[in-house]
Scaffold this motif. Structure first.
Motif, PDB file in Angstrom:
ATOM      1  N   LEU A  58       0.832  -1.207   0.000  1.00  0.00           N
ATOM      2  CA  LEU A  58       0.000   0.000   0.000  1.00  0.00           C
ATOM      3  C   LEU A  58       0.864   1.254   0.000  1.00  0.00           C
ATOM      4  CD1 LEU A  58      -2.767   1.419   0.339  1.00  0.00           C
ATOM      5  CD2 LEU A  58      -2.452   1.186   2.811  1.00  0.00           C
ATOM      6  N   PHE A  59       1.879   1.279   0.838  1.00  0.00           N
ATOM      7  CA  PHE A  59       2.757   2.444   0.946  1.00  0.00           C
ATOM      8  C   PHE A  59       3.443   2.746  -0.383  1.00  0.00           C
ATOM      9  CE2 PHE A  59       6.930   4.285   1.779  1.00  0.00           C
ATOM     10  CZ  PHE A  59       6.599   5.381   2.564  1.00  0.00           C
ATOM     11  N   MET A  60       3.940   1.712  -1.044  1.00  0.00           N
ATOM     12  CA  MET A  60       4.667   1.908  -2.297  1.00  0.00           C
ATOM     13  C   MET A  60       3.730   2.281  -3.446  1.00  0.00           C
ATOM     14  SD  MET A  60       7.926   1.432  -1.730  1.00  0.00           S
ATOM     15  CE  MET A  60       8.645   1.049  -3.321  1.00  0.00           C
ATOM     16  N   MET A  61       2.633   1.555  -3.585  1.00  0.00           N
ATOM     17  CA  MET A  61       1.768   1.751  -4.741  1.00  0.00           C
ATOM     18  C   MET A  61       0.884   2.994  -4.633  1.00  0.00           C
ATOM     19  SD  MET A  61       2.740  -0.597  -6.735  1.00  0.00           S
ATOM     20  CE  MET A  61       1.519  -0.532  -8.033  1.00  0.00           C
ATOM     21  N   ALA A  62       0.782   3.556  -3.445  1.00  0.00           N
ATOM     22  CA  ALA A  62      -0.011   4.780  -3.281  1.00  0.00           C
ATOM     23  C   ALA A  62       0.816   6.031  -3.511  1.00  0.00           C
ATOM     24  CB  ALA A  62      -0.634   4.826  -1.884  1.00  0.00           C
ATOM     25  N   GLY A  63       2.115   5.893  -3.743  1.00  0.00           N
ATOM     26  CA  GLY A  63       2.976   7.059  -3.901  1.00  0.00           C
ATOM     27  C   GLY A  63       2.596   7.915  -5.094  1.00  0.00           C
ATOM     28  N   ALA A  64       2.374   7.276  -6.246  1.00  0.00           N
ATOM     29  CA  ALA A  64       2.023   8.017  -7.451  1.00  0.00           C
ATOM     30  C   ALA A  64       0.637   8.645  -7.317  1.00  0.00           C
ATOM     31  CB  ALA A  64       2.073   7.103  -8.670  1.00  0.00           C
ATOM     32  N   TYR A  65      -0.287   7.923  -6.708  1.00  0.00           N
ATOM     33  CA  TYR A  65      -1.633   8.467  -6.492  1.00  0.00           C
ATOM     34  C   TYR A  65      -1.572   9.721  -5.619  1.00  0.00           C
ATOM     35  CZ  TYR A  65      -6.269   8.864  -4.392  1.00  0.00           C
ATOM     36  OH  TYR A  65      -7.460   9.338  -3.932  1.00  0.00           O
ATOM     37  N   THR A  66      -0.794   9.659  -4.535  1.00  0.00           N
ATOM     38  CA  THR A  66      -0.663  10.812  -3.644  1.00  0.00           C
ATOM     39  C   THR A  66      -0.019  11.987  -4.364  1.00  0.00           C
ATOM     40  OG1 THR A  66      -0.378   9.258  -1.805  1.00  0.00           O
ATOM     41  CG2 THR A  66       0.181  11.543  -1.387  1.00  0.00           C
ATOM     42  N   LEU A  67       0.967  11.696  -5.208  1.00  0.00           N
ATOM     43  CA  LEU A  67       1.611  12.758  -5.981  1.00  0.00           C
ATOM     44  C   LEU A  67       0.630  13.406  -6.952  1.00  0.00           C
ATOM     45  CD1 LEU A  67       4.276  14.230  -6.600  1.00  0.00           C
ATOM     46  CD2 LEU A  67       4.772  12.441  -8.277  1.00  0.00           C
ATOM     47  N   SER A  68      -0.227  12.611  -7.565  1.00  0.00           N
ATOM     48  CA  SER A  68      -1.197  13.151  -8.528  1.00  0.00           C
ATOM     49  C   SER A  68      -2.210  14.062  -7.854  1.00  0.00           C
ATOM     50  CB  SER A  68      -1.922  12.015  -9.248  1.00  0.00           C
ATOM     51  OG  SER A  68      -2.852  11.367  -8.395  1.00  0.00           O
ATOM     52  N   ARG A  69      -2.440  13.857  -6.552  1.00  0.00           N
ATOM     53  CA  ARG A  69      -3.389  14.677  -5.794  1.00  0.00           C
ATOM     54  C   ARG A  69      -2.680  15.771  -5.004  1.00  0.00           C
ATOM     55  NH1 ARG A  69      -5.892  11.562  -9.246  1.00  0.00           N
ATOM     56  NH2 ARG A  69      -8.055  11.162  -8.727  1.00  0.00           N
ATOM     57  N   ASP A  70      -1.371  15.938  -5.212  1.00  0.00           N
ATOM     58  CA  ASP A  70      -0.587  16.938  -4.495  1.00  0.00           C
ATOM     59  C   ASP A  70      -0.707  16.741  -2.990  1.00  0.00           C
ATOM     60  OD1 ASP A  70       1.165  19.126  -4.408  1.00  0.00           O
ATOM     61  OD2 ASP A  70      -0.466  20.541  -4.106  1.00  0.00           O
ATOM     62  N   GLY A  71      -0.628  15.473  -2.577  1.00  0.00           N
ATOM     63  CA  GLY A  71      -0.847  15.158  -1.168  1.00  0.00           C
ATOM     64  C   GLY A  71       0.392  14.865  -0.368  1.00  0.00           C
ATOM     65  N   HIS A  72       1.584  14.881  -1.000  1.00  0.00           N
ATOM     66  CA  HIS A  72       2.802  14.608  -0.252  1.00  0.00           C
ATOM     67  C   HIS A  72       3.146  15.795   0.650  1.00  0.00           C
ATOM     68  CE1 HIS A  72       4.035  10.761  -1.892  1.00  0.00           C
ATOM     69  NE2 HIS A  72       3.712  11.182  -3.097  1.00  0.00           N
ATOM     70  N   VAL A  73       3.777  15.507   1.767  1.00  0.00           N
ATOM     71  CA  VAL A  73       4.151  16.544   2.727  1.00  0.00           C
ATOM     72  C   VAL A  73       5.214  17.451   2.112  1.00  0.00           C
ATOM     73  CG1 VAL A  73       5.186  16.987   4.979  1.00  0.00           C
ATOM     74  CG2 VAL A  73       3.600  15.073   4.687  1.00  0.00           C
ATOM     75  N   ARG A  74       5.023  18.752   2.277  1.00  0.00           N
ATOM     76  CA  ARG A  74       5.985  19.720   1.747  1.00  0.00           C
ATOM     77  C   ARG A  74       6.281  20.760   2.826  1.00  0.00           C
ATOM     78  NH1 ARG A  74       3.167  21.922  -2.407  1.00  0.00           N
ATOM     79  NH2 ARG A  74       4.196  20.794  -4.086  1.00  0.00           N
ATOM     80  N   GLY A  75       7.569  21.036   3.050  1.00  0.00           N
ATOM     81  CA  GLY A  75       7.949  22.116   3.950  1.00  0.00           C
ATOM     82  C   GLY A  75       7.795  23.435   3.222  1.00  0.00           C
ATOM     83  N   ASP A  76       6.583  23.994   3.246  1.00  0.00           N
ATOM     84  CA  ASP A  76       6.266  25.104   2.342  1.00  0.00           C
ATOM     85  C   ASP A  76       6.127  26.446   3.052  1.00  0.00           C
ATOM     86  OD1 ASP A  76       3.982  24.548   3.702  1.00  0.00           O
ATOM     87  OD2 ASP A  76       2.661  24.591   1.976  1.00  0.00           O
ATOM     88  N   PHE A  77       6.853  26.669   4.140  1.00  0.00           N
ATOM     89  CA  PHE A  77       6.736  27.948   4.834  1.00  0.00           C
ATOM     90  C   PHE A  77       7.247  29.095   3.970  1.00  0.00           C
ATOM     91  CE2 PHE A  77      10.847  26.196   5.754  1.00  0.00           C
ATOM     92  CZ  PHE A  77      11.720  27.269   5.810  1.00  0.00           C
ATOM     93  N   LEU A  78       8.123  28.811   3.008  1.00  0.00           N
ATOM     94  CA  LEU A  78       8.536  29.813   2.028  1.00  0.00           C
ATOM     95  C   LEU A  78       7.812  29.614   0.699  1.00  0.00           C
ATOM     96  CD1 LEU A  78      12.408  29.997   2.590  1.00  0.00           C
ATOM     97  CD2 LEU A  78      10.685  31.658   3.293  1.00  0.00           C
ATOM     98  N   TYR A  79       7.637  28.356   0.334  1.00  0.00           N
ATOM     99  CA  TYR A  79       7.035  28.018  -0.962  1.00  0.00           C
ATOM    100  C   TYR A  79       5.677  28.678  -1.130  1.00  0.00           C
ATOM    101  CZ  TYR A  79       5.208  24.939  -4.658  1.00  0.00           C
ATOM    102  OH  TYR A  79       4.646  24.441  -5.806  1.00  0.00           O
ATOM    103  N   ARG A  80       4.865  28.689  -0.105  1.00  0.00           N
ATOM    104  CA  ARG A  80       3.502  29.218  -0.220  1.00  0.00           C
ATOM    105  C   ARG A  80       3.485  30.729  -0.463  1.00  0.00           C
ATOM    106  NH1 ARG A  80       0.699  28.394   5.523  1.00  0.00           N
ATOM    107  NH2 ARG A  80       1.925  26.479   5.514  1.00  0.00           N
ATOM    108  N   LEU A  81       4.583  31.409  -0.152  1.00  0.00           N
ATOM    109  CA  LEU A  81       4.643  32.855  -0.333  1.00  0.00           C
ATOM    110  C   LEU A  81       5.048  33.259  -1.746  1.00  0.00           C
ATOM    111  CD1 LEU A  81       6.433  33.796   3.019  1.00  0.00           C
ATOM    112  CD2 LEU A  81       3.973  33.748   2.550  1.00  0.00           C
ATOM    113  N   TRP A  82       5.567  32.318  -2.507  1.00  0.00           N
ATOM    114  CA  TRP A  82       6.031  32.641  -3.855  1.00  0.00           C
ATOM    115  C   TRP A  82       4.862  32.712  -4.830  1.00  0.00           C
ATOM    116  CZ3 TRP A  82      10.148  28.211  -3.600  1.00  0.00           C
ATOM    117  CH2 TRP A  82      11.182  28.607  -2.739  1.00  0.00           C
ATOM    118  N   ARG A  83       5.102  33.403  -5.932  1.00  0.00           N
ATOM    119  CA  ARG A  83       4.130  33.413  -7.015  1.00  0.00           C
ATOM    120  C   ARG A  83       4.149  32.068  -7.739  1.00  0.00           C
ATOM    121  NH1 ARG A  83       4.874  39.435  -9.771  1.00  0.00           N
ATOM    122  NH2 ARG A  83       4.264  40.633  -7.906  1.00  0.00           N
TER     123      ARG A  83
END
Length: 214
Positions: A58-83
């Motif tokens: 489940l962990f391995m095969m759900a990786g692409a699905y999670t990526l397609s839904r933009d569901g992977h964890v991202r350290g976006d404290f700066l990313y969210r501020l960018w255009r």
């Protein structure tokens, strides 16, 4: 590019939803093990192998699905501020420098690992039931191939964003419980004509320039 993005998203979603049934198989196996172990003093020799195989698959095969839904964890404290265009440039560089080399290494190494296991029909040396694991090791290469295909779609999304200044929307068929609760509270406040419910900024797609969840 948009047609490929749609194809990759559908493919990743199909595999993700099919292998989501691994949770049910794992749950049934563990429940059966608990019952026979503690009520009948007759533990099974295969329940542990079943649980880690199903969870790993489940962990391995759900990786692409999670990526397609933009569901992977991202350290976006700066990313969210960018255009959006700045976000797309950074993502494009990171995919080329880190994502694809790592995924290609996963596919090549996983293929060799699985091929060697299939040659002598490997069984688990840690299992008293000698559970076959050669088919389980094939999941490594399969998950890498799906991630590669979905990664190409993500690169196309970044290119489209560079051209248009807006991210193509991700398919959304599952909502986070926290987001649903916040939307319910917001709706209740509107119905009662009250602003007592304070929803922090950052929750909901409307608070993001790029339409992504934080």
């Amino acid at each position: 590019m948009e047609s490929y993005i749609g194809f990759a998203d559908r493919l990743s979603a199909w595999f993700g939803k099919v292998f989501a049934w691994s949770i049910l198989i794992m749950t049934i196996g563990v429940t059966y093990e608990v019952i026979v172990r503690y009520l009948f003093r007759a533990p099974t020799p295969w329940a542990f192998d079943l649980s880690y195989m199903m969870y790993g698959t489940l962990f391995m095969m759900a990786g692409a699905y999670t990526l397609s839904r933009d569901g992977h964890v991202r350290g976006d404290f700066l990313y969210r501020l960018w255009r959006p265009r700045t976000q797309a440039r950074v993502e494009l560089v990171l995919y080329i420098l880190f994502f694809f080399p790592g995924v290609i290494a996963l596919v090549v190494t996983g293929w060799r690992y699985a091929a060697r296991s299939w040659r002598y029909l490997e069984v688990s040396t840690m299992s008293p039931a000698n559970i076959p694991i050669y088919q389980f090791k094939s999941v490594i290469a399969a998950a890498g191939i799906l991630l590669f295909l979905q990664g190409v779609a993500q690169v196309f999304r970044a290119i489209i964003c560079l051209r248009t200044g807006a991210w193509p929307p991700h398919a959304a068929d599952v909502e986070e419980t926290e987001k649903l609760l916040m939307e319910t509270k917001s709706l209740a406040a509107l119905e009662h004509g009250s602003e007592a419910v304070d929803i922090p900024s950052g929750y909901g797609a409307e608070d993001r320039k790029d339409g992504k969840r934080p």
